[in-house]
Design a protein around this motif. Sequence first.
Motif, short mmCIF file in Angstrom:
data_model
loop_
_atom_site.label_atom_id
_atom_site.label_comp_id
_atom_site.label_asym_id
_atom_site.label_seq_id
_atom_site.Cartn_x
_atom_site.Cartn_y
_atom_site.Cartn_z
N ALA A 127 0.96 -1.09 0.15
CA ALA A 127 0.10 0.24 -0.09
C ALA A 127 0.75 1.49 0.06
N TRP A 197 -5.21 -1.88 16.70
CA TRP A 197 -5.60 -2.41 15.48
C TRP A 197 -5.30 -3.86 15.15
N THR A 214 -9.19 -2.46 11.00
CA THR A 214 -9.59 -2.58 9.59
C THR A 214 -9.80 -1.15 8.94
N LYS A 215 -10.86 -0.26 9.68
CA LYS A 215 -10.91 1.18 9.51
C LYS A 215 -9.49 1.89 9.31
N PHE A 217 -6.49 1.02 8.87
CA PHE A 217 -5.51 0.75 7.93
C PHE A 217 -5.93 1.35 6.49
N GLN A 218 -7.41 1.35 6.43
CA GLN A 218 -8.27 1.84 5.22
C GLN A 218 -7.75 3.44 5.28
N SER A 219 -8.12 4.08 6.19
CA SER A 219 -8.08 5.63 6.15
C SER A 219 -6.55 6.00 6.15
N GLY A 222 -4.74 3.30 2.91
CA GLY A 222 -5.67 2.89 1.80
C GLY A 222 -5.58 1.69 1.63
N LEU A 223 -5.54 0.84 2.61
CA LEU A 223 -5.61 -0.33 2.74
C LEU A 223 -6.80 -1.32 2.79
N ALA A 224 -7.45 -1.91 1.80
CA ALA A 224 -8.53 -2.71 1.81
C ALA A 224 -8.14 -4.03 2.24
N MET A 225 -8.92 -4.51 3.56
CA MET A 225 -8.52 -5.75 3.80
C MET A 225 -9.55 -6.70 3.28
#
Lengths: 225, 225
Positions: A127, A197, A214-215, A217-219, A222-225
């Motif tokens: 990422a 996390w 999950t939230k 890493f995403q924000s 930009g990592l979508a699990m």
Amino acid sequence: MTQDLDIARIAALVGEPARAAMLLALDDGRALPAGELAACAAVSAPTASGHLGAMRDAGLLEVVQQGRHRYYRLASAQVAALLESLMLVAAQNPARVATSRVDPLLQAGRTCYSHLAGRLGVALCDALIARDGLCIDDDIARFSPSGIHMLEDFGLDVHVLRRQPVSKTCIDWSERRHHLSSPVGAAIYRRCLQLGWVRHHLDSRAVSITKAGTKGFQSTFGLAM
Amino acid sequence: MTQDLDIARIAALVGEPARAAMLLALDDGRALPAGELAACAAVSAPTASGHLGAMRDAGLLEVVQQGRHRYYRLASAQVAALLESLMLVAAQNPARVATSRVDPLLQAGRTCYSHLAGRLGVALCDALIARDGLCIDDDIARFSPSGIHMLEDFGLDVHVLRRQPVSKTCIDWSERRHHLSSPVGAAIYRRCLQLGWVRHHLDSRAVSITKAGTKGFQSTFGLAM
DNA sequence: GCGATGATTCGGCGCAAGCCGAAGCGTAGG
DNA sequence: CCTACGCTTCGGCTTGCGCCGAATCATCGC
């Protein structure tokens, strides 16, 4: 030749399924009592004790006594590096004949002597690269200004990175891909634990991701699990 | 656990004095015929053949047939890295009880899978550091402009270094000190051979310095042998 | 103190694996 | 074509070492 015997002695110690199982159980840097290691290796207590003593004498393990327990841990980061070297060689050779079964631990992530490896470690690294925060060339990683900025948002103390925006990587033996290793990798791992996390399962070196993770890493990455 | 067995299988192969001797003989990347490897390990031809076959099956070695000879070599750089890991761990553990005898090969230098190690490799690295051409932090080396200039004088193509003045290092198992590894280290080694500064002894991985080399190392890097 | 628990030492069993000699196979060279 | 040579396969010997049960030592909790 005299060093032949030295390396053979070390390798022979690792080259025994019971001892290898114990070393692998200690690979993430934890210290475990002798009894637990015996269970990991599926051998009796006397057998385990013999193995542990031999590995301690050879300088592979350290022992710290606490009450009636004796906790063993890897003696140095070099020993951990040796194990990772072995895993890398073992993972890429064609002995995977009937072992199509995937270890469930690899599904999420695992720790690798104080930093994140496995799917999570590799994905995080990817990422950062995808967002131009990092570039890897010949096992050496360099952070860009935007990558440093991401780590700052993440809550890492990055003043050392400003001076020398470079880190080492480690090739993950399960994913065959890069991930960040010490010291930046270790700092990221500590921060992940601190933020809640990820959670470290006590009975193994598996790591699972929490909802908050999950939230996050995403924000942040930009990592979508 | 399933990967325990994998790493144990690999380590057990290395953990046998005869096989370890053969692997060490191949550590610098050369390919050697089976008979010579048998001599290195001081075993009979049939015994050596069995060992070599096992290591080939496990993916540690590659074999290339040439006439009636069969040349074996390490299958990958990862295998070489594994050997270096082992040497590092072996060198720093306290098993040096009665082994005060110093291997003559270490006196000058040796090669380490295509780059310079041993006393020469370490001294060269130290000289670069002493003249502010290089700084090492956590196993990662960065060249300064003056360091790049020295390498240019030396005759190296340094345009890649201008873009990213970073290299990896390798901890030498005999000197317990850093030396430069690939790809910069390999380029330096090739250039040394090209200039006739060092000579590679064919029967081992020892390296000796020529008269021209003594002068050259002195004038280019300020290195007094 | 005394039992319970964790860890180590000791002794003996059994198997796996390294070793070699002899024989077999393929290539090189006269 | 036949000998020489490098390498491998086969059979059998031997030894090293991993394993456990029983016993010993140390520590904790009562």
